[in-house]
Design a protein around this motif. Structure first.
Motif, PDB file in Angstrom:
ATOM      1  N   SER A   1      34.782   2.208 -55.926  1.00  0.00           N
ATOM      2  CA  SER A   1      34.198   3.081 -54.945  1.00  0.00           C
ATOM      3  C   SER A   1      34.332   2.692 -53.341  1.00  0.00           C
ATOM      4  O   SER A   1      34.789   1.521 -53.254  1.00  0.00           O
ATOM      5  CB  SER A   1      32.527   2.644 -55.261  1.00  0.00           C
ATOM      6  OG  SER A   1      32.128   1.301 -54.895  1.00  0.00           O
TER       7      SER A   1
ATOM      8  N   THR B   1      28.149   4.897 -59.136  1.00  0.00           N
ATOM      9  CA  THR B   1      29.287   4.475 -59.998  1.00  0.00           C
ATOM     10  C   THR B   1      28.937   3.766 -61.478  1.00  0.00           C
ATOM     11  O   THR B   1      29.670   4.017 -62.430  1.00  0.00           O
ATOM     12  CB  THR B   1      30.085   3.184 -59.118  1.00  0.00           C
ATOM     13  OG1 THR B   1      30.389   3.854 -57.715  1.00  0.00           O
ATOM     14  CG2 THR B   1      31.210   2.828 -59.736  1.00  0.00           C
TER      15      THR B   1
ATOM     16  N   CYS C   1      38.011   6.788 -57.867  1.00  0.00           N
ATOM     17  CA  CYS C   1      37.196   6.270 -56.857  1.00  0.00           C
ATOM     18  C   CYS C   1      36.277   7.174 -56.338  1.00  0.00           C
ATOM     19  O   CYS C   1      36.464   8.277 -55.938  1.00  0.00           O
ATOM     20  CB  CYS C   1      38.217   5.653 -55.809  1.00  0.00           C
ATOM     21  SG  CYS C   1      37.300   4.914 -54.416  1.00  0.00           S
ATOM     22  N   LEU C   2      34.840   6.869 -56.359  1.00  0.00           N
ATOM     23  CA  LEU C   2      33.891   7.648 -55.851  1.00  0.00           C
ATOM     24  C   LEU C   2      33.754   7.117 -54.206  1.00  0.00           C
ATOM     25  O   LEU C   2      33.899   6.005 -54.123  1.00  0.00           O
ATOM     26  CB  LEU C   2      32.306   7.325 -56.443  1.00  0.00           C
ATOM     27  CG  LEU C   2      32.349   7.652 -57.682  1.00  0.00           C
ATOM     28  CD1 LEU C   2      30.872   7.332 -58.392  1.00  0.00           C
ATOM     29  CD2 LEU C   2      32.508   9.031 -58.118  1.00  0.00           C
TER      30      LEU C   2
ATOM     31  N   LEU D   1      25.772   4.578 -53.727  1.00  0.00           N
ATOM     32  CA  LEU D   1      27.095   4.486 -54.245  1.00  0.00           C
ATOM     33  C   LEU D   1      27.168   3.721 -55.485  1.00  0.00           C
ATOM     34  O   LEU D   1      27.916   4.026 -56.604  1.00  0.00           O
ATOM     35  CB  LEU D   1      28.125   4.000 -53.185  1.00  0.00           C
ATOM     36  CG  LEU D   1      29.656   4.757 -53.769  1.00  0.00           C
ATOM     37  CD1 LEU D   1      29.788   6.139 -53.858  1.00  0.00           C
ATOM     38  CD2 LEU D   1      30.564   4.570 -52.611  1.00  0.00           C
TER      39      LEU D   1
END
Length: 152
Positions: free
Chosen positions: A91, A81, A33-34, A77
């Protein structure tokens, strides 16, 4: 290690943090997960009184500024991603104190590892403000993988 949370900011060096964190996660067979944190923006709207002859904080705050910053963060984001090229990468955007939000989401998402970059800061900056990395390290419940970022 089942879940790797990679915290990124707008520094171009975040690409290296993502690449190293993602490689580590894939080696471990972990989910990724970013995460990006939008720092508190509400203080821009506070109307401070003039002090010591300084009245620059008496600005007309436009609430749409905060929404605009959220849109910028979402675009950033989503692009970061998508750049990984793995549709399984998740994300998350949070708002608030960066270290607190990273720690809270790591707990909520049940992260096994937090990956983040460490930026060079002056000694005075570290004394006065601390660093996000230091705060995360001091308060984390899970291991942290630090990617050193040197300003060139």
């Amino acid at each position: 290690m089942k879940k790797v949370l990679i915290a990124i900011d707008y520094n171009p060096a975040s690409e290296e943090v993502v690449n190293k964190g993602y490689q580590l996660a894939k080696t471990l067979g972990a989910e990724v997960c970013l995460m990006h944190v939008i720092s508190n923006l509400q203080y821009y709207g506070i109307q401070y009184p003039t002090f010591m002859g300084y009245d620059a904080m008496n600005i007309n705050y436009d609430p749409s500024f905060q929404e605009e910053m959220k849109g910028v963060a979402r675009d950033f984001l989503q692009t970061a991603t998508a750049n990984i090229g793995d549709p399984k990468v998740e994300s998350h955007i949070a708002e608030g104190d960066t270290a607190d939000e990273i720690l809270d989401y790591a707990d909520q998402w049940n992260a096994s590892l937090i990956v983040m970059g460490t930026h060079s800061h002056s000694k005075l900056e570290k004394i006065l403000m601390g660093t996000v990395a230091s705060s995360v390290l001091e308060n984390t419940k899970v291991p942290v993988f630090m990617v050193p970022i040197k300003e060139e």
